[in-house]
Enzyme design. Structure first.
Site, PDB file in Angstrom:
ATOM      1  N   ASP A   1       7.403 -58.121 118.039  1.00 39.28           N
ATOM      2  CA  ASP A   1       7.215 -58.509 119.430  1.00 39.28           C
ATOM      3  C   ASP A   1       8.389 -59.400 119.849  1.00 39.28           C
ATOM      4  O   ASP A   1       8.643 -60.420 119.194  1.00 39.28           O
ATOM      5  CB  ASP A   1       5.886 -59.270 119.574  1.00 39.28           C
ATOM      6  CG  ASP A   1       5.464 -59.369 121.030  1.00 39.28           C
ATOM      7  OD1 ASP A   1       6.304 -59.782 121.867  1.00 39.28           O
ATOM      8  OD2 ASP A   1       4.321 -59.032 121.332  1.00 39.28           O
TER       9      ASP A   1
ATOM     10  N   TYR B   1       5.355 -58.935 136.475  1.00 41.91           N
ATOM     11  CA  TYR B   1       6.501 -58.069 136.185  1.00 41.91           C
ATOM     12  C   TYR B   1       7.703 -58.465 137.035  1.00 41.91           C
ATOM     13  O   TYR B   1       8.794 -58.735 136.521  1.00 41.91           O
ATOM     14  CB  TYR B   1       6.103 -56.621 136.461  1.00 41.91           C
ATOM     15  CG  TYR B   1       7.136 -55.574 136.100  1.00 41.91           C
ATOM     16  CD1 TYR B   1       7.333 -55.186 134.776  1.00 41.91           C
ATOM     17  CD2 TYR B   1       7.892 -54.944 137.094  1.00 41.91           C
ATOM     18  CE1 TYR B   1       8.272 -54.199 134.446  1.00 41.91           C
ATOM     19  CE2 TYR B   1       8.818 -53.971 136.779  1.00 41.91           C
ATOM     20  CZ  TYR B   1       9.011 -53.587 135.457  1.00 41.91           C
ATOM     21  OH  TYR B   1       9.934 -52.618 135.143  1.00 41.91           O
TER      22      TYR B   1
ATOM     23  N   TYR C   1      23.173 -67.836 130.614  1.00 42.77           N
ATOM     24  CA  TYR C   1      23.811 -67.670 129.296  1.00 42.77           C
ATOM     25  C   TYR C   1      25.265 -67.246 129.453  1.00 42.77           C
ATOM     26  O   TYR C   1      26.115 -67.602 128.649  1.00 42.77           O
ATOM     27  CB  TYR C   1      23.047 -66.648 128.436  1.00 42.77           C
ATOM     28  CG  TYR C   1      22.051 -67.314 127.508  1.00 42.77           C
ATOM     29  CD1 TYR C   1      20.855 -67.842 127.989  1.00 42.77           C
ATOM     30  CD2 TYR C   1      22.314 -67.442 126.146  1.00 42.77           C
ATOM     31  CE1 TYR C   1      19.947 -68.472 127.152  1.00 42.77           C
ATOM     32  CE2 TYR C   1      21.412 -68.066 125.294  1.00 42.77           C
ATOM     33  CZ  TYR C   1      20.236 -68.569 125.800  1.00 42.77           C
ATOM     34  OH  TYR C   1      19.348 -69.201 124.961  1.00 42.77           O
TER      35      TYR C   1
HETATM   36  P1  NAD Z   1       8.102 -47.890 128.359  1.00 42.53           P
HETATM   37  O1  NAD Z   1       6.804 -48.579 128.588  1.00 42.53           O
HETATM   38  O2  NAD Z   1       8.062 -46.451 127.988  1.00 42.53           O
HETATM   39  O3  NAD Z   1       8.956 -48.642 127.249  1.00 42.53           O
HETATM   40  C1  NAD Z   1       8.879 -50.019 127.028  1.00 42.53           C
HETATM   41  C2  NAD Z   1       8.938 -50.246 125.529  1.00 42.53           C
HETATM   42  O4  NAD Z   1       8.921 -51.654 125.269  1.00 42.53           O
HETATM   43  C3  NAD Z   1       7.733 -49.660 124.801  1.00 42.53           C
HETATM   44  O5  NAD Z   1       8.173 -48.972 123.649  1.00 42.53           O
HETATM   45  C4  NAD Z   1       6.900 -50.868 124.433  1.00 42.53           C
HETATM   46  O6  NAD Z   1       6.098 -50.665 123.285  1.00 42.53           O
HETATM   47  C5  NAD Z   1       7.974 -51.920 124.248  1.00 42.53           C
HETATM   48  N1  NAD Z   1       7.514 -53.304 124.441  1.00 42.53           N
HETATM   49  C6  NAD Z   1       6.804 -53.799 125.471  1.00 42.53           C
HETATM   50  N2  NAD Z   1       6.590 -55.102 125.306  1.00 42.53           N
HETATM   51  C7  NAD Z   1       7.186 -55.455 124.135  1.00 42.53           C
HETATM   52  C8  NAD Z   1       7.295 -56.657 123.414  1.00 42.53           C
HETATM   53  N3  NAD Z   1       6.750 -57.796 123.857  1.00 42.53           N
HETATM   54  N4  NAD Z   1       7.978 -56.641 122.246  1.00 42.53           N
HETATM   55  C9  NAD Z   1       8.525 -55.504 121.770  1.00 42.53           C
HETATM   56  N5  NAD Z   1       8.429 -54.326 122.411  1.00 42.53           N
HETATM   57  C10 NAD Z   1       7.777 -54.300 123.583  1.00 42.53           C
HETATM   58  O7  NAD Z   1       8.963 -48.114 129.671  1.00 42.53           O
HETATM   59  P2  NAD Z   1      10.383 -47.539 130.074  1.00 42.53           P
HETATM   60  O8  NAD Z   1      10.235 -46.751 131.297  1.00 42.53           O
HETATM   61  O9  NAD Z   1      11.050 -46.939 128.899  1.00 42.53           O
HETATM   62  O10 NAD Z   1      11.130 -48.893 130.476  1.00 42.53           O
HETATM   63  C11 NAD Z   1      12.063 -49.502 129.610  1.00 42.53           C
HETATM   64  C12 NAD Z   1      12.652 -50.717 130.312  1.00 42.53           C
HETATM   65  O11 NAD Z   1      13.295 -50.307 131.517  1.00 42.53           O
HETATM   66  C13 NAD Z   1      11.624 -51.773 130.690  1.00 42.53           C
HETATM   67  O12 NAD Z   1      12.170 -53.052 130.466  1.00 42.53           O
HETATM   68  C14 NAD Z   1      11.407 -51.542 132.172  1.00 42.53           C
HETATM   69  O13 NAD Z   1      11.036 -52.715 132.836  1.00 42.53           O
HETATM   70  C15 NAD Z   1      12.784 -51.055 132.610  1.00 42.53           C
HETATM   71  N6  NAD Z   1      12.693 -50.230 133.814  1.00 42.53           N
HETATM   72  C16 NAD Z   1      12.232 -48.951 133.742  1.00 42.53           C
HETATM   73  C17 NAD Z   1      12.122 -48.202 134.914  1.00 42.53           C
HETATM   74  C18 NAD Z   1      11.642 -46.773 134.905  1.00 42.53           C
HETATM   75  O14 NAD Z   1      11.451 -46.209 135.973  1.00 42.53           O
HETATM   76  N7  NAD Z   1      11.455 -46.133 133.769  1.00 42.53           N
HETATM   77  C19 NAD Z   1      12.469 -48.764 136.151  1.00 42.53           C
HETATM   78  C20 NAD Z   1      12.915 -50.093 136.186  1.00 42.53           C
HETATM   79  C21 NAD Z   1      13.042 -50.812 135.000  1.00 42.53           C
END
Ligand code: NAD
Ligand code: UDP
Length: 347
Positions: free
Chosen positions: A80, A169, A183
């Protein structure tokens, strides 16, 4: 997926106190078992990097990285990001992708979501500082909240509610951007920020509750399509291959851009239009039903990508229909599996 020049440029621009020219390059990908993170794992394994995939598997799935588990350059660590992490060996690049992205998922444990953004960003920034690594933050269009201007450029400060179901979020991601800024200012960390707009494609969890996965799986199952509100709210949908190319272009840009970069597809659709396009592209009949609009659901969203075009020479190459034609077969295969979860609704 990537031009080799982008990798070469990034490598030569990195500043460290040791000569890494003969050493294998290493990338740490938090959230590496998720939709986007797992695609990054593939890119960097293909480029002969040592890839460390860090994930707590809260929304990620082992099946996204199952094909990599036996690869000698791949390491999966269940961890985590709220807790500090000490990798074995040096790290050159960090993609900080860890955070649930689907509203029903990130709202199911809002305090943990908030901590993931803030403590996760700080843990990864301090690791980048220690290793002299370059780090990229997966920020989001949600930092613009319910925008009062369209399109949204990086200079817009947003319209975000600090007190609501989306705040964990939106505000977590905003605070993470501030940590990245500080940073960089105080420690000279090469910290870069991508503001990602709605992205879809293969490896999305069919049950994660986002609109593209919901609509496609609803139609494929023969269920009703659920539009929240009257469907007049807009989003701009980016196909995953385009987005991954943009993230890699940003982290390998030789010079730190000194500003966040929007990455998304500026083609804007109402949610009702999206439903109609999904019905056409799946070539199936479906009834549309209307449900309550979730609290604070943004009314419009469309990226101004002129910075990405100018600084990264990046623009999306796939239209929504083209992206859906690659995505629908993926969801069909997922649903053919017996245990595919049903779409989940907003809370
Ligand atoms: P997703 O939910 O498929 O992937 C997120 C991953 O992070 C998952 O594998 C989850 O298990 C892991 N995770 C969550 N909390 C965690 C923690 N505390 N410690 C370790 N692992 C953790 O979502 P995604 O669409 O792949 O998004 C990835 C990133 O991109 C995220 O940060 C999200 O905010 C950002 N993002 C995605 C989108 C989109 O449309 N897909 C848009 C804007 C931002
Ligand atoms: N939405 C919808 N039906 C669904 C899922 C989502 O109408 O089954 C709407 C949601 O209210 C929002 C838009 O689609 O207006 C995009 O939702 P998503 O959860 O994908 O992402 P958001 O951009 O809201 O974070």
């Amino acid at each position: 997926m990537l031009g080799s020049d982008q990798f070469q440029r990034g490598r030569s621009a990195r500043s460290t106190s040791y000569d890494t020219s003969q050493m294998q390059r290493s990338v740490l990908i938090t959230g590496g078992a998720g939709f986007l993170g797992s695609q990054l794992c593939d890119v960097y394994i293909a480029r002969d990097y040592r890839v460390i995939c860090l994930d707590n598997l809260s929304t990620g799935r082992m099946k996204n990285i199952g094909h990599l588990l036996d690869h000698p350059n791949f390491e999966f660590v269940e961890h985590d990001v709220i807790e500090p992490f000490q990798p074995s060996g040096c790290i050159d690049l960090i993609f900080n992708m860890a955070c649930p992205a689907s509203p029903p998922k990130y709202q199911s444990d809002p305090i943990h979501t908030f901590q993931t953004s803030i403590r996760g960003a700080e843990n990864m920034l301090s690791l980048a500082h220690k290793h002299g690594a370059r780090i990229l933050q997966a920020s989001t269009s949600e930092i613009y909240g319910d925008p009062e201007i369209s399109p949204q450029s990086e200079t817009y400060h947003g319209n975000v509610n600090t007190l609501g179901p989306r705040s964990c979020y939106d505000e977590g991601k905003r605070a993470a951007e501030t940590l990245f800024y500080d940073y960089r200012q105080h420690y000279g960390v090469d910290a870069r920020i991508a503001r990602i707009f709605n992205t879809y494609g293969p490896r999305m969890d069919p049950g994660d509750g986002r609109v593209v996965s919901n609509f496609v799986t609803q139609v494929l199952r023969g269920d009703d399509i659920t539009i929240y509100g009257d469907g007049s709210q807009t989003r701009s949908f980016c196909f995953v291959d385009d987005l991954i190319r943009g993230l890699c272009a940003l982290i390998h840009l030789p010079k730190q851009p000194g500003q966040p970069i929007n990455l998304g597809n500026p083609e804007e659709f109402t949610i009702r239009q999206l439903a109609e396009i999904v019905i056409q592209e799946t070539q199936k009949d479906a009834r549309i039903v209307y449900k309550d609009l979730p609290v604070d659901d943004p009314r419009q969203r469309r990226p101004d990508i002129s910075s990405a075009c100018e600084i990264l020479n990046w623009r999306p190459e796939h239209t929504l229909r083209e992206g859906l034609r690659s995505t629908i077969p993926y969801f069909m295969a997922e649903l053919a599996r017996n245990n595919a979860p049903s779409p989940i609704a907003a809370q």
